[in-house]
Design an enzyme around this catalytic site. Sequence first.
Site, PDB file in Angstrom:
ATOM      1  N   ARG A 152       0.853  -1.176   0.000  1.00 29.62           N
ATOM      2  CA  ARG A 152       0.000   0.000   0.000  1.00 29.62           C
ATOM      3  C   ARG A 152       0.898   1.237   0.000  1.00 29.62           C
ATOM      4  O   ARG A 152       2.071   1.168   0.362  1.00 29.62           O
ATOM      5  CB  ARG A 152      -0.914   0.006   1.228  1.00 29.62           C
ATOM      6  CG  ARG A 152      -1.840  -1.209   1.316  1.00 29.62           C
ATOM      7  CD  ARG A 152      -2.638  -1.211   2.602  1.00 29.62           C
ATOM      8  NE  ARG A 152      -3.534  -2.354   2.700  1.00 29.62           N
ATOM      9  CZ  ARG A 152      -3.206  -3.543   3.196  1.00 29.62           C
ATOM     10  NH1 ARG A 152      -1.962  -3.725   3.661  1.00 29.62           N
ATOM     11  NH2 ARG A 152      -4.066  -4.528   3.246  1.00 29.62           N
ATOM     12  N   LYS A 177      -1.705  -2.763   7.486  1.00 30.74           N
ATOM     13  CA  LYS A 177      -3.114  -2.678   7.846  1.00 30.74           C
ATOM     14  C   LYS A 177      -3.441  -3.742   8.876  1.00 30.74           C
ATOM     15  O   LYS A 177      -3.070  -4.910   8.720  1.00 30.74           O
ATOM     16  CB  LYS A 177      -3.986  -2.856   6.596  1.00 30.74           C
ATOM     17  CG  LYS A 177      -5.457  -2.536   6.825  1.00 30.74           C
ATOM     18  CD  LYS A 177      -6.218  -2.557   5.515  1.00 30.74           C
ATOM     19  CE  LYS A 177      -7.669  -2.161   5.727  1.00 30.74           C
ATOM     20  NZ  LYS A 177      -8.426  -2.171   4.438  1.00 30.74           N
ATOM     21  N   HIS A 283      -2.943   3.070  -5.590  1.00 25.36           N
ATOM     22  CA  HIS A 283      -3.493   1.790  -5.138  1.00 25.36           C
ATOM     23  C   HIS A 283      -3.804   0.863  -6.307  1.00 25.36           C
ATOM     24  O   HIS A 283      -3.857  -0.364  -6.137  1.00 25.36           O
ATOM     25  CB  HIS A 283      -4.742   2.031  -4.300  1.00 25.36           C
ATOM     26  CG  HIS A 283      -5.034   0.912  -3.335  1.00 25.36           C
ATOM     27  ND1 HIS A 283      -4.223   0.612  -2.264  1.00 25.36           N
ATOM     28  CD2 HIS A 283      -6.054  -0.003  -3.300  1.00 25.36           C
ATOM     29  CE1 HIS A 283      -4.717  -0.419  -1.597  1.00 25.36           C
ATOM     30  NE2 HIS A 283      -5.822  -0.815  -2.213  1.00 25.36           N
ATOM     31  N   ARG A 286      -1.148  -1.651  -6.790  1.00 23.80           N
ATOM     32  CA  ARG A 286      -1.256  -2.821  -5.891  1.00 23.80           C
ATOM     33  C   ARG A 286      -2.240  -3.831  -6.480  1.00 23.80           C
ATOM     34  O   ARG A 286      -1.969  -5.046  -6.474  1.00 23.80           O
ATOM     35  CB  ARG A 286      -1.708  -2.359  -4.508  1.00 23.80           C
ATOM     36  CG  ARG A 286      -2.032  -3.487  -3.523  1.00 23.80           C
ATOM     37  CD  ARG A 286      -2.382  -2.876  -2.167  1.00 23.80           C
ATOM     38  NE  ARG A 286      -3.084  -3.798  -1.290  1.00 23.80           N
ATOM     39  CZ  ARG A 286      -2.490  -4.651  -0.445  1.00 23.80           C
ATOM     40  NH1 ARG A 286      -1.178  -4.704  -0.398  1.00 23.80           N
ATOM     41  NH2 ARG A 286      -3.199  -5.431   0.345  1.00 23.80           N
ATOM     42  N   HIS A 309      -3.444  -9.879   3.289  1.00 22.32           N
ATOM     43  CA  HIS A 309      -4.875 -10.052   3.510  1.00 22.32           C
ATOM     44  C   HIS A 309      -5.119 -11.069   4.625  1.00 22.32           C
ATOM     45  O   HIS A 309      -4.484 -12.129   4.654  1.00 22.32           O
ATOM     46  CB  HIS A 309      -5.566 -10.539   2.239  1.00 22.32           C
ATOM     47  CG  HIS A 309      -5.643  -9.502   1.166  1.00 22.32           C
ATOM     48  ND1 HIS A 309      -5.832  -9.803  -0.169  1.00 22.32           N
ATOM     49  CD2 HIS A 309      -5.562  -8.143   1.232  1.00 22.32           C
ATOM     50  CE1 HIS A 309      -5.870  -8.693  -0.873  1.00 22.32           C
ATOM     51  NE2 HIS A 309      -5.715  -7.677  -0.049  1.00 22.32           N
ATOM     52  N   TYR A 318      -9.394 -10.758  -7.073  1.00 20.37           N
ATOM     53  CA  TYR A 318      -8.542 -10.507  -8.238  1.00 20.37           C
ATOM     54  C   TYR A 318      -8.626 -11.621  -9.274  1.00 20.37           C
ATOM     55  O   TYR A 318      -8.092 -11.486 -10.373  1.00 20.37           O
ATOM     56  CB  TYR A 318      -7.089 -10.345  -7.792  1.00 20.37           C
ATOM     57  CG  TYR A 318      -6.879  -9.159  -6.890  1.00 20.37           C
ATOM     58  CD1 TYR A 318      -6.951  -7.860  -7.374  1.00 20.37           C
ATOM     59  CD2 TYR A 318      -6.629  -9.336  -5.530  1.00 20.37           C
ATOM     60  CE1 TYR A 318      -6.782  -6.763  -6.546  1.00 20.37           C
ATOM     61  CE2 TYR A 318      -6.448  -8.246  -4.686  1.00 20.37           C
ATOM     62  CZ  TYR A 318      -6.525  -6.969  -5.199  1.00 20.37           C
ATOM     63  OH  TYR A 318      -6.361  -5.891  -4.372  1.00 20.37           O
TER      64      TYR A 318
END
Length: 336
Positions: A152, A177, A283, A286, A309, A318
């Site tokens: 990120r 995150k 972003h 990414r 994640h 994706y």
Amino acid sequence: MDRSPTVSATPLSQDRDRPVKLLDQVRAAIRVRHYSIRTEQAYVDWIRRFILFHGKRHPAEMGVEHVTAFLSYLAVERGVSASTQNQAKAALLFLYKEVLQQNLPWLAEVVAARASRRLPVVLTQREVRDLLLQMNGTMWLVASLLYGTGMRLLECLRLRVKDIEFTRREIMVREGKGNKDRVTVLPENLLVPLQEQLQKARVLHHKDLGGGLGEVYLPDALAVKYPAAARAWGWQYVFPSPVLSDDPRTGKRRRHHIYEQSIQKAVAAAAKRAGIAKPCTPHVLRHSFATHMLQAGYDIRTVQELLGHSDVKTTMIYTHVLNKGGRGVLSPLDSL
């Protein structure tokens, strides 16, 4: 300067001479829990707006109808997104539970907006190449790292010198995150540019040290535990800001990392010069990293770990580009 309303966190009849500002207590509660400065700023802003919306009434005097009215105003009058509305709700829940210490059963009745599930914007490899060809210097290096590592934007800008491992070709992403650490790949093509960037950062750091400065922000209580670490080379940012700034919490004069707005503007301008019609932000690089990794045949669990994640379902979004055309089917029009 904080121009928020002076609202006491205690009953108005107490401590009239020296009222404690509610927002100051919010800040203190957030810092005790080691939330990020961005979370602090966002929560304080939403609570301030909630108080002003209801004519500067104390939150302790309000209930479910006032919270619902404010959230409805955001959605109907302001037209904010579901994620923005939920952020405002989270700030108000924090206010009542953690600051005012009120165990109110009606908090569960406040319905959270349901966020829409959107497919991410993904560039083709040709578009990524055209985009990067329109960039140079530090902006090019940051954009290349975003695409080459899947980080990120803020994760990239917050990189410390010690977190780049050239020998093992990996980057340690700290406090990503969810406040989680992870390891991602260091592209072979960026080894030399990164080493050159570190040399520039070292020169700047030595200049700061010569001027009696050279400190950098350290997370949590590391600055107390290791007083000399703030000036150590390993803790410096890989992408230091060209200007000094004051820490919003302590007021100390430091050199922070470059602003994310600089990268955002550079990527948008490069996309325009490259003739890319898709909405293009940092972003998006990414998203493109994840998609192209899956297209190259890498396991989805591997991509999940590289992206950081928590749930593989997030990574699975994706996989939509792995099907050619609309779900990989042949349109009947093409059979005519």
